[in-house]
Design a protein around this motif. Structure first.
Motif, mmCIF file in Angstrom:
data_model
loop_
_atom_site.group_PDB
_atom_site.id
_atom_site.type_symbol
_atom_site.label_atom_id
_atom_site.label_comp_id
_atom_site.label_asym_id
_atom_site.label_seq_id
_atom_site.Cartn_x
_atom_site.Cartn_y
_atom_site.Cartn_z
ATOM 1 N N UNK A 160 16.031 -0.783 18.214
ATOM 2 C CA UNK A 160 17.041 -1.516 18.978
ATOM 3 C C UNK A 160 16.489 -1.990 20.314
ATOM 4 N N UNK A 161 15.712 -1.126 20.966
ATOM 5 C CA UNK A 161 15.066 -1.525 22.223
ATOM 6 C C UNK A 161 14.026 -2.609 21.954
ATOM 7 N N UNK A 162 13.273 -2.467 20.856
ATOM 8 C CA UNK A 162 12.290 -3.494 20.497
ATOM 9 C C UNK A 162 12.972 -4.852 20.318
ATOM 10 N N UNK A 211 0.228 0.694 9.223
ATOM 11 C CA UNK A 211 -0.104 -0.734 9.203
ATOM 12 C C UNK A 211 1.117 -1.559 8.802
ATOM 13 N N UNK A 212 1.818 -1.096 7.781
ATOM 14 C CA UNK A 212 3.024 -1.788 7.347
ATOM 15 C C UNK A 212 4.095 -1.813 8.420
ATOM 16 N N UNK A 213 4.259 -0.698 9.123
ATOM 17 C CA UNK A 213 5.242 -0.628 10.207
ATOM 18 C C UNK A 213 4.903 -1.626 11.313
ATOM 19 N N UNK A 214 3.631 -1.721 11.674
ATOM 20 C CA UNK A 214 3.233 -2.658 12.723
ATOM 21 C C UNK A 214 3.450 -4.109 12.299
ATOM 22 N N UNK A 215 3.164 -4.422 11.037
ATOM 23 C CA UNK A 215 3.419 -5.774 10.532
ATOM 24 C C UNK A 215 4.912 -6.067 10.564
ATOM 25 N N UNK A 216 5.716 -5.101 10.134
ATOM 26 C CA UNK A 216 7.168 -5.283 10.126
ATOM 27 C C UNK A 216 7.703 -5.496 11.543
ATOM 28 N N UNK A 217 7.216 -4.724 12.501
ATOM 29 C CA UNK A 217 7.636 -4.909 13.895
ATOM 30 C C UNK A 217 7.290 -6.307 14.390
ATOM 31 N N UNK A 218 6.110 -6.762 14.060
ATOM 32 C CA UNK A 218 5.662 -8.076 14.509
ATOM 33 C C UNK A 218 6.503 -9.191 13.896
ATOM 34 N N UNK A 219 6.794 -9.056 12.602
ATOM 35 C CA UNK A 219 7.585 -10.079 11.916
ATOM 36 C C UNK A 219 9.037 -10.053 12.372
ATOM 37 N N UNK A 220 9.608 -8.851 12.516
ATOM 38 C CA UNK A 220 11.034 -8.728 12.822
ATOM 39 C C UNK A 220 11.352 -9.000 14.291
ATOM 40 N N UNK A 221 10.476 -8.542 15.211
ATOM 41 C CA UNK A 221 10.797 -8.612 16.634
ATOM 42 C C UNK A 221 9.799 -9.416 17.452
ATOM 43 N N UNK A 222 8.827 -10.018 16.805
ATOM 44 C CA UNK A 222 7.862 -10.829 17.520
ATOM 45 C C UNK A 222 6.850 -9.993 18.299
#
Length: 381
Positions: A68-70, A237-248
């Protein structure tokens, strides 16, 4: 992540070692004796042992808060991202790290599959690239049975790093102050703790002429299986990709900046807690507890004396343990986590902390660089 648990199968050897009085450190033996004395005086304490599965509900709550903060900072700027990571993110990471401590001791789930699922949930918050597994094994097979033993307890500061700072404080105090300030600055950067570990030991070696790492020290802890490490690395690695895609980029940066701050010199609660827990050379009172509001955020990790004495009691029942046996659990830390953190930061300017091997010959442990190279060559031969 102190740092630092439901024991993986390979790490249960650490618990077995703890039970073998002849193979543990004097401080660990003291906790074993405290447990016997407490059970003799309060036999009803046995009923407090066991896991608490309700703790699993904390993972989705922490994940929702962290992401949520992200999301909230995803459209902001670098300053807002930094402030969110420093003021909020590092403490969410610390709370998740406290749950790593619980799962290492199998105080949430006993079964291997359910524990693995829970640990992957924590990895979704932490993105530790399997480092949480390393922590779990080291905590059980190194820290608990060998608490206070420099050679075996991974929580001890490296002797050679300590000696390098001590030499500069004595011979070139102004340079030591500059290096301390530079270290603090680097630790405020994203991935600063990694950068610092690569740069500053080499600088200390160059200016002191001595090695800044104790190559002879081997804590010999258990290790996670390769397949498990690979799974957790891939998951991160998957979590970092998801963060990048979802929250920029800024949402991704918030997470990694928070993790970096937590693991570095500005991990206020993490570093402060680690410093508050063990005096170092006190066999009679090897562990201290911190009570108060901070435990509501960090799953009662402040009840550390209680935990080392009864490592099979879940966090939800540690306050009951302390309340039921106040005659046993009376050792309190004399400062807050913030107070210990500030003392540590000031100590780096003058190396006021206790030498890990006080009074022993340390020249062989931290040799001159040319002598160290020769020693290494002999060891290989």
């Amino acid at each position: 992540m102190t740092p630092t648990h439901a024991a993986p199968a390979a790490a249960t050897a650490g618990l077995d070692a703890e039970r073998s009085v002849s193979s543990v450190s004097p401080q660990a033996r003291r906790h074993l004796q405290m447990r016997k004395d407490a059970l003799r005086a309060h036999p009803d304490l046995r009923a407090l042992a066991g896991p608490d599965r309700r703790t699993a509900l904390a993972v989705p709550l922490l994940l929702a808060l962290h992401w949520g903060v992200a999301w909230a900072v995803s459209g902001s700027n670098l300053l807002v991202v930094f402030l969110a990571a420093f003021c909020i993110g590092q403490f969410i990471i610390h709370a998740a790290g406290a749950l790593v401590h619980e799962t290492a001791h199998r105080l949430i789930f006993r079964g291997d599959r359910s524990k693995l699922a829970f640990d992957l949930g924590l990895e979704t918050i932490l993105g530790s690239f399997s480092k949480q597994l390393t922590y779990q094994h080291e905590h059980l097979s190194s820290h608990h049975p060998f608490i206070g033993d420099y050679e075996r307890d991974y929580e001890h500061e490296d002797l050679c790093a300590f000696k390098a700072r001590e030499m500069l404080v004595h011979d070139r105090p102004r340079l030591q102050r500059v290096l301390t300030i530079a270290t603090l600055f680097v630790h405020l950067l994203p991935f600063g703790f990694i950068i610092s570990d690569e740069i500053f030991p080499r600088i200390y070696e160059r200016v002191t002429g001595h090695t800044a790492r104790d190559a002879r020290r081997d804590i010999a802890s258990s290790k996670p299986p390769i397949w498990q490490r690979r799974l957790f690395i891939a998951w991160s690695l998957g979590v970092n990709v998801l963060l990048l895609v979802a929250f920029g980029f800024y949402g991704w940066l918030y997470h990694n900046w928070a993790l970096s701050i937590f693991l570095g010199k500005f991990g206020i609660s993490n570093l402060g807690q680690s410093l508050s827990e063990h005096p170092g050379d006190d066999v009679e009172t090897p562990t201290r507890s911190t009570y108060g509001w901070i435990n509501r955020l960090l799953f009662n990790t402040g009840y550390h004396n209680e935990h080392h004495t009864f490592p099979n009691v879940a966090w939800t029942r540690l306050p009951d343990l302390a309340q039921a046996a106040p005659d046993v659990f009376s050792a309190r830390a004399d400062k807050s986590y913030l107070g210990y953190w500030w003392e540590h930061v000031k100590g780096d300017f003058k190396t006021s902390r206790r030498n890990p091997l006080q009074g022993q010959d340390q020249s062989a442990r931290c040799p001159k660089l040319d002598a160290g190279a020769g020693t290494a060559a002999q060891a290989e031969a």
